[in-house]
Each structure stands twice: as structure tokens, then as C-alpha cells.
Design a protein around this motif. Structure first.
Motif, mmCIF file in Angstrom:
data_model
loop_
_atom_site.group_PDB
_atom_site.id
_atom_site.type_symbol
_atom_site.label_atom_id
_atom_site.label_comp_id
_atom_site.label_asym_id
_atom_site.label_seq_id
_atom_site.Cartn_x
_atom_site.Cartn_y
_atom_site.Cartn_z
ATOM 1 N N ALA A 17 0.826 -1.215 0.000
ATOM 2 C CA ALA A 17 0.000 0.000 0.000
ATOM 3 C C ALA A 17 0.852 1.255 0.000
ATOM 4 C CB ALA A 17 -0.937 -0.012 1.212
ATOM 5 N N SER A 18 1.934 1.249 0.777
ATOM 6 C CA SER A 18 2.811 2.415 0.825
ATOM 7 C C SER A 18 3.489 2.649 -0.521
ATOM 8 C CB SER A 18 3.863 2.228 1.921
ATOM 9 O OG SER A 18 4.706 3.344 2.020
ATOM 10 N N THR A 19 3.899 1.568 -1.169
ATOM 11 C CA THR A 19 4.534 1.690 -2.492
ATOM 12 C C THR A 19 3.547 2.222 -3.521
ATOM 13 O OG1 THR A 19 6.018 -0.154 -1.959
ATOM 14 C CG2 THR A 19 5.781 0.445 -4.282
ATOM 15 N N LEU A 20 2.322 1.701 -3.506
ATOM 16 C CA LEU A 20 1.302 2.176 -4.449
ATOM 17 C C LEU A 20 0.967 3.648 -4.197
ATOM 18 C CD1 LEU A 20 -1.132 -0.884 -4.557
ATOM 19 C CD2 LEU A 20 0.536 -0.186 -6.290
ATOM 20 N N ALA A 21 0.896 4.024 -2.922
ATOM 21 C CA ALA A 21 0.616 5.425 -2.602
ATOM 22 C C ALA A 21 1.736 6.332 -3.089
ATOM 23 C CB ALA A 21 0.425 5.585 -1.089
ATOM 24 N N LEU A 22 2.975 5.857 -2.957
ATOM 25 C CA LEU A 22 4.118 6.651 -3.405
ATOM 26 C C LEU A 22 4.059 6.897 -4.903
ATOM 27 C CD1 LEU A 22 6.794 7.953 -2.468
ATOM 28 C CD2 LEU A 22 7.924 5.777 -2.963
ATOM 29 N N PHE A 23 3.751 5.857 -5.666
ATOM 30 C CA PHE A 23 3.660 6.027 -7.120
ATOM 31 C C PHE A 23 2.412 6.804 -7.513
ATOM 32 C CE2 PHE A 23 6.738 2.554 -7.110
ATOM 33 C CZ PHE A 23 7.592 2.959 -8.121
ATOM 34 N N GLY A 24 1.319 6.588 -6.787
ATOM 35 C CA GLY A 24 0.086 7.308 -7.108
ATOM 36 C C GLY A 24 0.243 8.812 -6.936
ATOM 37 N N VAL A 25 0.834 9.225 -5.820
ATOM 38 C CA VAL A 25 1.063 10.653 -5.591
ATOM 39 C C VAL A 25 2.051 11.207 -6.611
ATOM 40 C CG1 VAL A 25 1.974 12.350 -3.950
ATOM 41 C CG2 VAL A 25 0.486 10.506 -3.157
ATOM 42 N N GLY A 26 3.034 10.384 -6.983
ATOM 43 C CA GLY A 26 3.996 10.813 -8.007
ATOM 44 C C GLY A 26 3.331 11.085 -9.341
ATOM 45 N N LEU A 27 2.376 10.238 -9.695
ATOM 46 C CA LEU A 27 1.643 10.457 -10.944
ATOM 47 C C LEU A 27 0.799 11.727 -10.878
ATOM 48 C CD1 LEU A 27 0.499 6.804 -11.749
ATOM 49 C CD2 LEU A 27 2.299 8.120 -12.887
ATOM 50 N N LEU A 28 0.246 12.010 -9.703
ATOM 51 C CA LEU A 28 -0.551 13.231 -9.544
ATOM 52 C C LEU A 28 0.323 14.485 -9.634
ATOM 53 C CD1 LEU A 28 -2.967 12.197 -6.644
ATOM 54 C CD2 LEU A 28 -3.485 12.398 -9.083
ATOM 55 N N LEU A 29 1.571 14.374 -9.195
ATOM 56 C CA LEU A 29 2.472 15.534 -9.272
ATOM 57 C C LEU A 29 2.747 15.928 -10.714
ATOM 58 C CD1 LEU A 29 5.165 14.794 -6.534
ATOM 59 C CD2 LEU A 29 3.477 16.630 -6.526
ATOM 60 N N GLY A 30 2.972 14.924 -11.564
ATOM 61 C CA GLY A 30 3.287 15.200 -12.960
ATOM 62 C C GLY A 30 4.657 15.833 -13.134
ATOM 63 N N ASP A 31 5.109 15.937 -14.352
ATOM 64 C CA ASP A 31 6.376 16.590 -14.701
ATOM 65 C C ASP A 31 7.575 15.989 -13.969
ATOM 66 O OD1 ASP A 31 5.063 18.376 -16.387
ATOM 67 O OD2 ASP A 31 4.697 19.796 -14.735
ATOM 68 N N LEU A 32 7.543 14.666 -13.787
ATOM 69 C CA LEU A 32 8.671 14.001 -13.141
ATOM 70 C C LEU A 32 9.579 13.296 -14.147
ATOM 71 C CD1 LEU A 32 6.966 12.442 -9.973
ATOM 72 C CD2 LEU A 32 8.389 14.489 -10.104
ATOM 73 N N GLY A 33 9.289 13.491 -15.403
ATOM 74 C CA GLY A 33 10.152 12.902 -16.419
ATOM 75 C C GLY A 33 9.634 11.567 -16.908
ATOM 76 N N SER A 34 10.562 10.732 -17.365
ATOM 77 C CA SER A 34 10.218 9.437 -17.942
ATOM 78 C C SER A 34 9.789 8.465 -16.852
ATOM 79 C CB SER A 34 11.412 8.878 -18.710
ATOM 80 O OG SER A 34 12.536 8.760 -17.853
ATOM 81 N N GLN A 35 9.665 7.201 -17.238
ATOM 82 C CA GLN A 35 9.177 6.195 -16.297
ATOM 83 C C GLN A 35 10.083 6.089 -15.066
ATOM 84 O OE1 GLN A 35 9.179 2.532 -18.446
ATOM 85 N NE2 GLN A 35 11.382 2.269 -18.365
ATOM 86 N N PRO A 36 9.531 5.695 -13.939
ATOM 87 C CA PRO A 36 10.298 5.643 -12.694
ATOM 88 C C PRO A 36 11.463 4.651 -12.762
ATOM 89 C CG PRO A 36 7.942 5.465 -12.277
ATOM 90 C CD PRO A 36 8.127 5.333 -13.753
ATOM 91 N N PRO A 37 12.643 5.048 -12.307
ATOM 92 C CA PRO A 37 13.766 4.122 -12.241
ATOM 93 C C PRO A 37 13.677 3.254 -10.998
ATOM 94 C CG PRO A 37 14.441 6.266 -11.447
ATOM 95 C CD PRO A 37 13.005 6.396 -11.870
ATOM 96 N N ARG A 38 14.094 2.014 -11.126
ATOM 97 C CA ARG A 38 14.095 1.079 -10.002
ATOM 98 C C ARG A 38 12.769 1.127 -9.243
ATOM 99 N NH1 ARG A 38 19.383 1.325 -6.403
ATOM 100 N NH2 ARG A 38 18.671 3.459 -6.025
ATOM 101 N N TRP A 39 11.672 0.871 -9.940
ATOM 102 C CA TRP A 39 10.347 0.957 -9.347
ATOM 103 C C TRP A 39 10.168 -0.036 -8.201
ATOM 104 C CZ3 TRP A 39 7.896 -3.668 -9.489
ATOM 105 C CH2 TRP A 39 8.327 -4.598 -10.434
#
Length: 256
Positions: free
Chosen positions: A132-154
Motif C-alpha cells: 500500500a505504501s509503495t502504491l501510494a508513493l507512485f500514485g502521488v507521483g503520478l498526480l504531481l506530474g512533470d517528473l520525467g520518464s518512467q520511474p527508475p528502479r520501481w
């Protein structure tokens, strides 16, 4: 016996699900890494002059996925240890503090089965909050936007969270030995302090409780974690589960 153990699992899961400490700890573990990492990125984007922004500039380099995930993963390494640590201490310590341990002697599964059921529920809780914590981290990251290409070492946040969870299992044994959760909480604080000291001397890679933080990059680029060192927290969890189960088997009613 299998049916009795299944009922034990159900009871222990119900205890954790209804416990305010478990709910609060879960919320902190799931939300804190994502929210703090997002706040740091937003502070950098706004070029704020606040003290938080100043600290963010020292700890966060850039505003990409790598910077965002790196910050969130570092927070996660600490949040999981502290959050689950309080939960583990409560799960085992409450039986002694609230005087319910004596009633457990009448169950047909024995004290070892009770301890194993508790550890199984805690393991399941650890896995669920890590996901859940990992999904929340990526979910908030997607909401931020403008973070570049796909996440490294997801996979790194999930791995760090699971290793931190493994390091909390000794608190179950400590709560049993000290017959309460306060002793385990004190042990948790001691582990946090010891981790800081060991890491400052450059030996954190071989100290299980420092491994997740160093793997997340908390110690800087000069601290690298080898593959063998990643196994140390897993070994700590397995040894702690066995030790806790054996300790519960040897409990005596007069000394409980």
C-alpha cells in the motif's frame, strides 16, 4: 489442529484490524513517505525560501522520478521500522500489560501456536502495508506530474519496506521477554539510535537495521549495500520468529 490454528489466525487478525494503534501506524506508513516526498518536490518547484525548502534542497537533488522516489523510499525505511515497531510491540506486549495472557493457557493449540499465529498476522500486515505504501508513493507521483520518464528502479521502495518490516520482528521477542510493550518500545528507540551510530562509523552495511536505509540511499552514494547484506534482515526475522515461538512455549502460568 489445523482448524484451531486457523481460528487463532482469525482472532489475531481481528485484534489487529480493530486496534487503534494498528490503524494509526498503517496510516502513517502508507501516507508519510508519499506526502513528505511530494512536499519536498513542490517546495523545490515553488522555489520557496522556507526552512523546509532549504532542507529539501540539501536532501533532494532535482525534481525527477529518481529524486521523488529516492526521498520517499528513504522516508519509508524509517516510517516502516517505527510504525510496524509500535504495532509489533503492542500485539505481543498487550497480552501481558492487560492481563489476558493467563486466559490463553486454556486454548488447545498451545502458546507456541498463539505466538506463531501472531507472527503470521504481523507478517501479512507488513506485506500489505508495504504494498500500500509503495502504491501510494507512485500514485502521488503520478498526480504531481512533470517528473520525467518512467520511474527508475520501481521495485526499490517495496524492497526497502519489506526489509524494514523484517527488522521489526525482534520486538515481538523483546515484548515477550519484558512482559509488556514498553520494553519493546524502548528497544525500538535503542535500535534507531544504534543504527545511527553504526552508520556514522561506516559499518552500517553489516548491521541489519541499517541495511534498508542504506539501500534506499539514506547514507549517500558512498554507502553501497551488497547482495549478501540484503539477506541479513530476513535472517533477523526468521530467527526472531523461532525465538519468540519457543519463548511462548516455555511460558508458565505463575510467571506470565
Amino acid at each position: 489442529m489445523t482448524g484451531d490454528f486457523g481460528r487463532l489466525l482469525t482472532v489475531e487478525a481481528m485484534k489487529m484490524r480493530r486496534a487503534p494503534v494498528a490503524v494509526i501506524c498503517t496510516a502513517v506508513i502508507v501516507l508519510a513517505p508519499a506526502l513528505l516526498a511530494a512536499a519536498a518536490i513542490l517546495a523545490l518547484r515553488a522555489n520557496s525560501s522556507s526552512s523546509f525548502a532549504a532542507k529539501a534542497r540539501l536532501l533532494v537533488h532535482g525534481s525527477s522520478w529518481a529524486a521523488y522516489l529516492g526521498t520517499g523510499t528513504q522516508v519509508m525505511a524509517v516510517a516502516v521500522l517505527l510504525g510496524l515497531g509500535f504495532g509489533f510491540a503492542w500485539c505481543f506486549g498487550r497480552e501481558f500489560t492487560e492481563g489476558t495472557v493467563a486466559a490463553l493457557f486454556g486454548l488447545p493449540t498451545g502458546r507456541g501456536g498463539i505466538a506463531l499465529a501472531k507472527c503470521t498476522v504481523l507478517l501479512a500486515w507488513s506485506v500489505l502495508v508495504s504494498i500500500a505504501s509503495t502504491l501510494a508513493l507512485f500514485g502521488v507521483g503520478l498526480l504531481l506530474g512533470d517528473l520525467g520518464s518512467q520511474p527508475p528502479r520501481w521495485w526499490l521502495p517495496l524492497g526497502v519496506s519489506l526489509l524494514s518490516a523484517c527488522n521489526t520482528f525482534p520486538l515481538a521477542w523483546l515484548a515477550t521477554v519484558t512482559r509488556g510493550y514498553l520494553g519493546a518500545v524502548g528497544g525500538l528507540i535503542g535500535l534507531v539510535v544504534a543504527t545511527q551510530l553504526v552508520t556514522s562509523f561506516g559499518s552500517g552495511g553489516w548491521f541489519p537495521w541499517a541495511v534498508p536505509g542504506l539501500w534506499s540511499g539514506l547514507g549517500g552514494a558512498e554507502f553501497q549495500v551488497a547482495g549478501v547484506q540484503l539477506v541479513l534482515p530476513v535472517a533477523v526475522a526468521l530467527i526472531s520468529i523461532v525465538a519468540t515461538t519457543m519463548r511462548w512455549r516455555s511460558l508458565e502460568l505463575g510467571n506470565a
